[in-house]
Design an enzyme around this catalytic site. Sequence first.
Site, short mmCIF file in Angstrom:
data_model
loop_
_atom_site.label_atom_id
_atom_site.label_comp_id
_atom_site.label_asym_id
_atom_site.label_seq_id
_atom_site.Cartn_x
_atom_site.Cartn_y
_atom_site.Cartn_z
N GLY A 188 42.02 42.62 44.24
CA GLY A 188 41.56 43.18 42.97
C GLY A 188 42.73 43.63 42.13
N SER A 189 42.45 44.61 41.27
CA SER A 189 43.46 44.99 40.28
C SER A 189 44.49 45.97 40.86
CB SER A 189 42.77 45.63 39.08
OG SER A 189 42.17 46.83 39.48
N VAL A 192 43.27 49.87 40.93
CA VAL A 192 42.39 50.27 42.04
C VAL A 192 43.17 50.24 43.35
CG1 VAL A 192 40.32 49.65 43.33
CG2 VAL A 192 40.28 49.56 40.84
N GLU A 210 46.02 42.02 47.77
CA GLU A 210 46.05 40.74 47.04
C GLU A 210 45.75 41.07 45.59
OE1 GLU A 210 46.77 37.77 48.31
OE2 GLU A 210 46.95 38.42 50.38
N CYS A 244 43.37 34.62 39.56
CA CYS A 244 44.58 35.44 39.74
C CYS A 244 45.83 34.57 39.65
CB CYS A 244 44.54 36.17 41.06
SG CYS A 244 44.20 35.07 42.44
P1 NAD Z 1 38.63 45.58 40.70
O1 NAD Z 1 39.83 46.24 41.15
O2 NAD Z 1 37.87 46.13 39.55
O3 NAD Z 1 37.56 45.47 41.90
C1 NAD Z 1 37.85 44.92 43.16
C2 NAD Z 1 37.02 45.62 44.23
O4 NAD Z 1 37.35 46.98 44.25
C3 NAD Z 1 35.53 45.53 44.03
O5 NAD Z 1 34.91 45.24 45.25
C4 NAD Z 1 35.16 46.91 43.52
O6 NAD Z 1 33.86 47.31 43.88
C5 NAD Z 1 36.19 47.77 44.18
N1 NAD Z 1 36.52 48.97 43.39
C6 NAD Z 1 36.53 49.09 42.05
N2 NAD Z 1 36.94 50.33 41.69
C7 NAD Z 1 37.20 50.99 42.85
C8 NAD Z 1 37.67 52.30 43.15
N3 NAD Z 1 37.97 53.18 42.20
N4 NAD Z 1 37.84 52.64 44.45
C9 NAD Z 1 37.57 51.76 45.43
N5 NAD Z 1 37.11 50.51 45.20
C10 NAD Z 1 36.93 50.13 43.93
O7 NAD Z 1 39.18 44.16 40.45
P2 NAD Z 1 38.42 43.06 39.78
O8 NAD Z 1 38.26 43.33 38.33
O9 NAD Z 1 37.21 42.87 40.60
O10 NAD Z 1 39.45 41.83 39.98
C11 NAD Z 1 40.38 41.45 38.99
C12 NAD Z 1 41.80 41.61 39.45
O11 NAD Z 1 41.96 41.13 40.76
C13 NAD Z 1 42.81 40.85 38.61
O12 NAD Z 1 43.95 41.62 38.43
C14 NAD Z 1 43.14 39.63 39.47
O13 NAD Z 1 44.37 39.06 39.20
C15 NAD Z 1 43.06 40.22 40.82
N6 NAD Z 1 42.78 39.20 41.80
C16 NAD Z 1 43.73 38.91 42.73
C17 NAD Z 1 43.50 37.90 43.64
C18 NAD Z 1 44.49 37.56 44.70
O14 NAD Z 1 44.12 36.86 45.63
N7 NAD Z 1 45.73 38.02 44.63
C19 NAD Z 1 42.31 37.18 43.60
C20 NAD Z 1 41.38 37.51 42.64
C21 NAD Z 1 41.61 38.52 41.74
#
Ligand code: NAD
Length: 469
Positions: A188-189, A192, A210, A244
Amino acid sequence: MDTHSQVVDRLRVAFRSGVTIQEQFRRTQLNNLISMLKENEEQIINVLHKDLAKPKFEVVLSEVDIVINELYFAIANLKSWMKQEYVSKNLATKLDDCFVRREPLGVVLIIGAWNYPLQLLILPMVGAIAAGNCVIVKPSEISAATANLIAELIPKYLSQDCYAVVQGGAEETKALLQNRFDHILYTGSQNVARSILQAAAVHLTPVTLELGGKCPCLIYGQVNLAATARRLVWAKYFNSGQSCVAPDYVLCSPAARDALLPELRIAIKDFYGEEPQACPDLSRIVSLRHWTHVMELLGRSKGKVVVGGESDQEDKYIAPTVVVDVAEDDALMQEEIFGPVMPILCIDSLEEGIALINRKEKPLALYVFSEESSVVTTVLENTSSGGFCSNDGILHMTLPSLPFGGVGASGWGSYHGRWGFETFSHRRACMLRGWGLEKLNGLRYPPYSERKLSWLRWSASPKSICSLM
Ligand code: NAD
């Protein structure tokens, strides 16, 4: 319904029973995952259409087949991955059995993102199951249809004692994270990721991150512009730029930009037609919030839109867009775009391009397009990134024999293929000693002497291995 801690406890009891240690058990679960994906392909295609309007073609390639290939790869290699790895020895340990034993970590948590909502949960799960762990997966609530399907299918196909799905958003994930896990893999981001690390720190839980960032694409020197445009357009607008590893921005000389633009127009028209909004091969932005964010970045940009730019809020649609005259301090260059918007920045030399890339955080992927191998090598040797691919985009991450992961701010650790197995394994250093050579042991016991010390130094040194061979 079980509380989070009840789910974790149930899995921990199963782990301690030793059921996941058996190779056959792991194999069965991996085969069951293959059946799950094959028998439910149509449903998977439907839910991903609901969540992202993902075309069937992209779902099959990037959510189903990539995971099935990973599963076959893991099943074919499981025996050799699980084998004890015997290591070289010195004279002092000559009669001992010295080896590395891969052991499962315990109960691991995998938290996924919404952009490849199935792949990003099940692919890491392959490594975790292969390594013999019990696993909880937490899908993203933003891709709700896929999350619901995963929650329905996993208990049907996998052992309910060892594997579980927990659903929910930020609050539920924070509550889940209060439990002790033996490893967490988070996708994710970056923002977070900081709270994941804080929660993990309480239990000293190791974490694989990741993350994302801005993946540069440098075009330089002699280059086949038509092929470059087609490969770039495919990699950028696949899943509407919500990858990503999508090329985030392009760096090239002003002359290359002028020559590339007509080729980009041709490629976009060839792929998505005169009216991309009517084209079934283009996904939509996942939510209104994410759509608004990309449109705001585009609105704040001082660059000039030369291709696309159209949008439709109700349809969460943004046309494949190219923006030129973009400066390094432009809004489009401050954060990951994560949408179908491609800024092009001009550079006057390869060194200038490399310097710009190196001023930013280390990206998850770095792309260079050039027919000159010296250009490719120069970029490779003078930059750092999670992955690197020349003359194409995204493809390096489809090969299970290459590790997938970031470096620095784009992530910690990696998975895919053997690397996933390693991530979810503890490499236990084992030395099984016998009772022989007690005379040699006598060298380390008091009373100490200079003579004993010099013999000991020699017997423990790598030189003693060479002289024994
Ligand atoms: P996100 O961080 O919003 O959410 C990811 C996960 O975290 C979700 O399951 C969500 O429920 C959980 N989450 C959200 N807020 C949280 C908190 N405060 N505490 C704990 N858990 C929480 O990310 P996103 O918007 O779902 O994904 C987009 C980002 O992920 C982009 O930056 C992208 O580049 C990255 N990404 C990376 C990869 C990789 O393999 N490196 C793959 C896909 C996406």
